[in-house]
Design a protein around this motif. Structure first.
Motif, PDB file in Angstrom:
ATOM      1  N   VAL A  84       0.823  -1.213   0.000  1.00 18.30           N
ATOM      2  CA  VAL A  84       0.000   0.000   0.000  1.00 18.30           C
ATOM      3  C   VAL A  84       0.858   1.265   0.000  1.00 18.30           C
ATOM      4  O   VAL A  84       0.610   2.201  -0.749  1.00 18.30           O
ATOM      5  N   PHE A  85       1.876   1.262   0.856  1.00 16.83           N
ATOM      6  CA  PHE A  85       2.733   2.440   0.985  1.00 16.83           C
ATOM      7  C   PHE A  85       4.099   2.171   0.389  1.00 16.83           C
ATOM      8  O   PHE A  85       4.624   1.070   0.523  1.00 16.83           O
ATOM      9  N   TYR A  86       4.678   3.170  -0.238  1.00 19.51           N
ATOM     10  CA  TYR A  86       6.036   2.929  -0.735  1.00 19.51           C
ATOM     11  C   TYR A  86       7.036   3.081   0.405  1.00 19.51           C
ATOM     12  O   TYR A  86       8.126   2.536   0.370  1.00 19.51           O
ATOM     13  N   GLU A 128      -5.733  -0.027   5.693  1.00 24.13           N
ATOM     14  CA  GLU A 128      -7.055  -0.048   5.055  1.00 24.13           C
ATOM     15  C   GLU A 128      -7.376   1.293   4.407  1.00 24.13           C
ATOM     16  O   GLU A 128      -7.898   1.341   3.303  1.00 24.13           O
ATOM     17  N   ALA A 129      -7.049   2.372   5.095  1.00 21.23           N
ATOM     18  CA  ALA A 129      -7.291   3.705   4.528  1.00 21.23           C
ATOM     19  C   ALA A 129      -6.453   3.897   3.274  1.00 21.23           C
ATOM     20  O   ALA A 129      -6.934   4.425   2.261  1.00 21.23           O
ATOM     21  N   GLY A 130      -5.213   3.444   3.326  1.00 23.42           N
ATOM     22  CA  GLY A 130      -4.321   3.554   2.172  1.00 23.42           C
ATOM     23  C   GLY A 130      -4.848   2.784   0.970  1.00 23.42           C
ATOM     24  O   GLY A 130      -4.806   3.267  -0.158  1.00 23.42           O
ATOM     25  N   LYS A 131      -5.369   1.601   1.232  1.00 21.13           N
ATOM     26  CA  LYS A 131      -5.942   0.791   0.141  1.00 21.13           C
ATOM     27  C   LYS A 131      -7.069   1.548  -0.548  1.00 21.13           C
ATOM     28  O   LYS A 131      -7.189   1.526  -1.772  1.00 21.13           O
ATOM     29  N   LYS A 132      -7.896   2.183   0.266  1.00 18.48           N
ATOM     30  CA  LYS A 132      -9.034   2.917  -0.295  1.00 18.48           C
ATOM     31  C   LYS A 132      -8.568   4.104  -1.137  1.00 18.48           C
ATOM     32  O   LYS A 132      -9.138   4.397  -2.180  1.00 18.48           O
TER      33      LYS A 132
END
Ligand SMILES: [Zn+2]
Length: 258
Positions: free
Chosen positions: A66-68, A222-226
């Protein structure tokens, strides 16, 4: 509020004493106890000199997808972490400026020299905003942005969806709650992508999802996925501190999450 035995008793006493003094006279330095400010110049200098930006995905391999990168400055049981918890749980607003200063001087100033930072505060539940009388993450994000001038923008592209709270929840329930906790403000995402789309592609701008503490990372992931699904690529995750796993992770993990 429930505290762990080792930390909590110490902190509760310390906080009670310091809060009484704060009401009566200028606050005490959280580092050395000198009266005058929440953090004296000397202790601030010491913290900044010893600070290094830490980067790892912790115990959440999913975060990597999700995050780099996921950055943080310290641990919950260090002075920085104690200040975060006092700010949040005792609603000591004056600490927002202190924490913002450390995040700015210790990390984000150099980031904004490289690229525009779009800081996305992780939304706090309405219940916690009511209890604390403030949205601690939003206030902190705005305090940092004040210092950045034009180099940073606060974007509320994440909203709270349900008033779920993770305190005391089981691992499985926490995951479910994390999924349901946030939603994306599509209009705000469109606005940001229209304004910074090219800069984001070229790495001249970056969306940074920001929270005070990363414990399991479930909510942030989860927020990042969205956000990714909504078209925001190359996300950075940033928290002030990270929770250290202790002997009893089920108790510890459930105690402090926003
Ligand atoms: Zn001091």
């Amino acid at each position: 509020m429930v505290f762990s035995k080792e930390n909590g008793v110490k902190n509760t006493t310390k906080w009670a004493v310091s809060s009484v003094f704060d009401l009566l006279s200028p606050p005490l330095c959280r580092g050395c106890g000198v009266r005058g400010s929440y953090l004296c110049e000397c202790c601030k200098k010491y913290i900044l000199e010893h600070l290094r930006v830490r980067r790892d995905f912790g115990e959440a391999p999913e975060a990597r997808e999700v995050f780099y990168r996921v950055s943080y400055l310290g641990y919950r049981d260090e002075l920085l972490g104690e200040m975060v918890e006092e700010y949040k749980y005792r609603s000591i607003r004056g600490l927002a400026g202190v924490l913002a200063e450390i995040l700015w001087e210790g990390y984000l100033r150099s980031e904004t020299r490289k690229r525009k930072v779009i800081l996305v505060p992780f939304p706090t539940s309405r219940k916690h905003i009511r209890e604390r009388g403030m949205d601690h993450t939003l206030i902190l994000a705005r305090e940092i942005a004040k210092r950045a001038g034009g180099g940073m923008e606060v974007s509320r592209m994440l909203r709270r969806r349900k008033d779920t709270t993770q305190v005391g929840a089981s691992e499985e329930l926490r995951k479910k709650q994390a999924k349901e906790a946030t939603e994306v403000d599509e209009r705000e995402v469109r606005r940001v992508l229209e304004k910074y789309g090219r800069a984001l592609e070229k790495g001249k701008a970056r969306v940074v999802v920001f929270d005070d503490v990363w414990t399991t990372g479930a909510s942030m992931i989860e927020a990042g996925k969205k956000l990714r699904r909504a078209g925001v690529e190359r996300l950075e995750g940033l928290t002030v501190v990270r929770g250290r796993r202790q002997k009893s992770p089920t108790i510890y993990g459930g105690l402090f999450e926003a």
